[in-house]
Motif scaffolding. Structure first.
Motif, PDB file in Angstrom:
ATOM      1  N   ALA A   1      19.741  50.672  73.962  1.00  0.00           N
ATOM      2  CA  ALA A   1      19.328  49.284  74.194  1.00  0.00           C
ATOM      3  C   ALA A   1      20.396  48.277  73.788  1.00  0.00           C
ATOM      4  CB  ALA A   1      18.040  48.989  73.429  1.00  0.00           C
ATOM      5  N   HIS A   2      21.502  48.746  73.207  1.00  0.00           N
ATOM      6  CA  HIS A   2      22.555  47.853  72.732  1.00  0.00           C
ATOM      7  C   HIS A   2      23.865  48.090  73.481  1.00  0.00           C
ATOM      8  CE1 HIS A   2      19.596  47.630  69.498  1.00  0.00           C
ATOM      9  NE2 HIS A   2      20.136  46.455  69.189  1.00  0.00           N
ATOM     10  N   ASP A   3      24.675  47.055  73.523  1.00  0.00           N
ATOM     11  CA  ASP A   3      25.958  47.132  74.227  1.00  0.00           C
ATOM     12  C   ASP A   3      27.079  47.633  73.332  1.00  0.00           C
ATOM     13  OD1 ASP A   3      24.956  45.724  76.672  1.00  0.00           O
ATOM     14  OD2 ASP A   3      24.728  44.062  75.254  1.00  0.00           O
ATOM     15  N   VAL A   4      26.998  47.278  72.059  1.00  0.00           N
ATOM     16  CA  VAL A   4      28.067  47.605  71.110  1.00  0.00           C
ATOM     17  C   VAL A   4      27.454  48.258  69.879  1.00  0.00           C
ATOM     18  CG1 VAL A   4      29.988  46.709  69.726  1.00  0.00           C
ATOM     19  CG2 VAL A   4      29.408  45.614  71.912  1.00  0.00           C
ATOM     20  N   LEU A   5      28.066  49.331  69.435  1.00  0.00           N
ATOM     21  CA  LEU A   5      27.654  50.025  68.212  1.00  0.00           C
ATOM     22  C   LEU A   5      28.689  49.748  67.130  1.00  0.00           C
ATOM     23  CD1 LEU A   5      26.013  52.150  66.581  1.00  0.00           C
ATOM     24  CD2 LEU A   5      27.501  53.893  67.622  1.00  0.00           C
ATOM     25  N   VAL A   6      28.239  49.247  65.983  1.00  0.00           N
ATOM     26  CA  VAL A   6      29.119  48.998  64.846  1.00  0.00           C
ATOM     27  C   VAL A   6      28.696  49.912  63.703  1.00  0.00           C
ATOM     28  CG1 VAL A   6      29.912  47.310  63.133  1.00  0.00           C
ATOM     29  CG2 VAL A   6      29.542  46.607  65.516  1.00  0.00           C
ATOM     30  N   LEU A   7      29.611  50.751  63.256  1.00  0.00           N
ATOM     31  CA  LEU A   7      29.341  51.676  62.163  1.00  0.00           C
ATOM     32  C   LEU A   7      30.101  51.216  60.928  1.00  0.00           C
ATOM     33  CD1 LEU A   7      29.788  55.042  64.115  1.00  0.00           C
ATOM     34  CD2 LEU A   7      27.624  53.947  63.511  1.00  0.00           C
ATOM     35  N   ALA A   8      29.375  50.770  59.907  1.00  0.00           N
ATOM     36  CA  ALA A   8      29.987  50.393  58.632  1.00  0.00           C
ATOM     37  C   ALA A   8      29.967  51.634  57.750  1.00  0.00           C
ATOM     38  CB  ALA A   8      29.223  49.242  57.988  1.00  0.00           C
ATOM     39  N   VAL A   9      31.158  52.190  57.484  1.00  0.00           N
ATOM     40  CA  VAL A   9      31.223  53.538  56.924  1.00  0.00           C
ATOM     41  C   VAL A   9      32.071  53.595  55.651  1.00  0.00           C
ATOM     42  CG1 VAL A   9      31.656  55.953  57.459  1.00  0.00           C
ATOM     43  CG2 VAL A   9      31.176  54.361  59.322  1.00  0.00           C
ATOM     44  N   PRO A  10      31.463  53.944  54.522  1.00  0.00           N
ATOM     45  CA  PRO A  10      32.253  54.240  53.332  1.00  0.00           C
ATOM     46  C   PRO A  10      32.852  55.646  53.458  1.00  0.00           C
ATOM     47  CG  PRO A  10      29.937  54.570  52.856  1.00  0.00           C
ATOM     48  CD  PRO A  10      30.018  54.064  54.274  1.00  0.00           C
ATOM     49  N   LEU A  11      33.875  55.919  52.672  1.00  0.00           N
ATOM     50  CA  LEU A  11      34.501  57.241  52.669  1.00  0.00           C
ATOM     51  C   LEU A  11      34.026  57.992  51.434  1.00  0.00           C
ATOM     52  CD1 LEU A  11      36.686  59.044  54.109  1.00  0.00           C
ATOM     53  CD2 LEU A  11      38.291  58.188  52.404  1.00  0.00           C
ATOM     54  N   TYR A  12      33.253  59.043  51.657  1.00  0.00           N
ATOM     55  CA  TYR A  12      32.759  59.856  50.550  1.00  0.00           C
ATOM     56  C   TYR A  12      33.406  61.238  50.619  1.00  0.00           C
ATOM     57  CZ  TYR A  12      29.086  56.325  49.899  1.00  0.00           C
ATOM     58  OH  TYR A  12      28.403  55.150  49.675  1.00  0.00           O
ATOM     59  N   ASN A  13      34.257  61.534  49.658  1.00  0.00           N
ATOM     60  CA  ASN A  13      34.915  62.844  49.599  1.00  0.00           C
ATOM     61  C   ASN A  13      35.551  63.211  50.945  1.00  0.00           C
ATOM     62  OD1 ASN A  13      34.163  63.275  46.879  1.00  0.00           O
ATOM     63  ND2 ASN A  13      32.114  63.873  47.541  1.00  0.00           N
ATOM     64  N   LEU A  14      36.252  62.234  51.511  1.00  0.00           N
ATOM     65  CA  LEU A  14      37.020  62.378  52.755  1.00  0.00           C
ATOM     66  C   LEU A  14      36.132  62.585  53.988  1.00  0.00           C
ATOM     67  CD1 LEU A  14      40.013  64.601  51.524  1.00  0.00           C
ATOM     68  CD2 LEU A  14      39.806  62.114  51.545  1.00  0.00           C
TER      69      LEU A  14
ATOM     70  N   ALA B   1      32.244  50.915  70.678  1.00  0.00           N
ATOM     71  CA  ALA B   1      31.934  51.162  69.273  1.00  0.00           C
ATOM     72  C   ALA B   1      33.036  50.602  68.397  1.00  0.00           C
ATOM     73  CB  ALA B   1      31.747  52.652  69.009  1.00  0.00           C
ATOM     74  N   VAL B   2      32.638  50.128  67.226  1.00  0.00           N
ATOM     75  CA  VAL B   2      33.577  49.618  66.226  1.00  0.00           C
ATOM     76  C   VAL B   2      33.263  50.315  64.910  1.00  0.00           C
ATOM     77  CG1 VAL B   2      34.446  47.590  65.002  1.00  0.00           C
ATOM     78  CG2 VAL B   2      33.657  47.378  67.383  1.00  0.00           C
ATOM     79  N   ILE B   3      34.293  50.859  64.281  1.00  0.00           N
ATOM     80  CA  ILE B   3      34.155  51.485  62.970  1.00  0.00           C
ATOM     81  C   ILE B   3      34.692  50.509  61.927  1.00  0.00           C
ATOM     82  CG2 ILE B   3      34.803  53.429  61.500  1.00  0.00           C
ATOM     83  CD1 ILE B   3      35.400  54.994  64.122  1.00  0.00           C
ATOM     84  N   LEU B   4      33.861  50.153  60.952  1.00  0.00           N
ATOM     85  CA  LEU B   4      34.287  49.332  59.829  1.00  0.00           C
ATOM     86  C   LEU B   4      34.402  50.264  58.635  1.00  0.00           C
ATOM     87  CD1 LEU B   4      31.893  46.258  60.305  1.00  0.00           C
ATOM     88  CD2 LEU B   4      34.160  46.649  61.311  1.00  0.00           C
ATOM     89  N   ALA B   5      35.626  50.651  58.300  1.00  0.00           N
ATOM     90  CA  ALA B   5      35.850  51.702  57.312  1.00  0.00           C
ATOM     91  C   ALA B   5      36.336  51.121  55.993  1.00  0.00           C
ATOM     92  CB  ALA B   5      36.868  52.712  57.844  1.00  0.00           C
ATOM     93  N   ALA B   6      35.612  51.414  54.920  1.00  0.00           N
ATOM     94  CA  ALA B   6      35.985  50.957  53.586  1.00  0.00           C
ATOM     95  C   ALA B   6      36.386  52.178  52.749  1.00  0.00           C
ATOM     96  CB  ALA B   6      34.829  50.216  52.931  1.00  0.00           C
ATOM     97  N   ARG B   7      37.594  52.104  52.156  1.00  0.00           N
ATOM     98  CA  ARG B   7      38.100  53.243  51.391  1.00  0.00           C
ATOM     99  C   ARG B   7      38.726  52.789  50.076  1.00  0.00           C
ATOM    100  NH1 ARG B   7      40.522  55.795  56.230  1.00  0.00           N
ATOM    101  NH2 ARG B   7      38.768  56.473  57.512  1.00  0.00           N
ATOM    102  N   GLY B   8      38.551  53.582  49.038  1.00  0.00           N
ATOM    103  CA  GLY B   8      39.174  53.265  47.761  1.00  0.00           C
ATOM    104  C   GLY B   8      40.666  53.497  47.772  1.00  0.00           C
TER     105      GLY B   8
END
Length: 206
Positions: free
Chosen positions: A90-103, A139-146
């Motif tokens: 039902a959506h045009d764009v998928l945005v995934l806000a993703v933390p990095l857990y153990n790679l 799709a857009v990946i929003l990736a947050a990493r330490g």
């Protein structure tokens, strides 16, 4: 016939830190930037607040049974995947806000992918290999990493997500990285600022 130019965006978050998570901060920046435009409609799914169980045999088996032949339990189990797929479509764009857990990706996000990557629904097997059935999506990946991993062999997360999205037919995938967030306050603030600017640019292209 009236044709709407509104873009529908599904934002999926999966940080176990909730509002304290940096990937959540990226998602909030995306939502705030999108709200400034009148032609972007955002829906959010928080996979921690509405946690999915790990995929089990009973649920997997329910997908293989014809709808009219399912038991009440099978209908309830199959409805979980059906609803998530319908929401995605039902959506045009998928945005995934993703933390990095153990790679890797959070197990909560893996549980979501396990239900939208579904043979016969979002992809099918052909003589030439799998064929995605989800068309016309970005799709857009929003990736947050330490640490700093983008572009290195230690970034097993981004290729994994892109491969899973590609399986169902989403090949237009863009990634925004906020890295080095555990490498001091100055580095974190700079990384988040640069990621915010990149997110704004993504919104301009939506």
């Amino acid at each position: 016939m009236i044709v709407s130019n509104t873009k529908k965006v599904l934002v999926v978050t999966s940080s176990i830190l909730g509002n304290q998570g940096q990937s959540r901060a990226l998602a909030e920046h995306f939502k705030a930037s999108a709200a400034k435009r009148g032609d972007v409609q955002v829906t959010e799914r928080d996979l921690v607040a509405e946690e999915l169980p790990h995929l089990g045999l009973a649920e997997l088996s329910s997908w293989q049974v014809a709808t009219e032949e399912r038991t009440p339990e099978q209908r309830e189990l199959a409805a979980r995947s059906d609803a998530l797929i319908e929401e995605l479509l039902a959506h045009d764009v998928l945005v995934l806000a993703v933390p990095l857990y153990n790679l890797g990706i959070p197990s909560q996000l893996k549980a979501w992918f396990d239900r939208i990557l579904r043979a016969g629904k979002t992809f099918r097997y052909t003589a030439n290999g799998p064929q995605g059935l989800v068309e016309g999506k970005r799709a857009v990946i929003l990736a947050a990493r330490g640490g700093q991993y983008a572009g290195t062999e230690m970034d097993s997360q981004t290729p994994h997500i892109k491969t899973m999205l590609g399986l169902i037919g989403i090949g237009d995938v863009e990634a925004v990285f906020a890295e080095g967030l555990a490498m001091g306050d100055e580095h974190r603030e700079q990384a988040l600022s640069e990621a915010g600017q990149a997110i704004d640019a993504v919104i301009d292209r939506v």
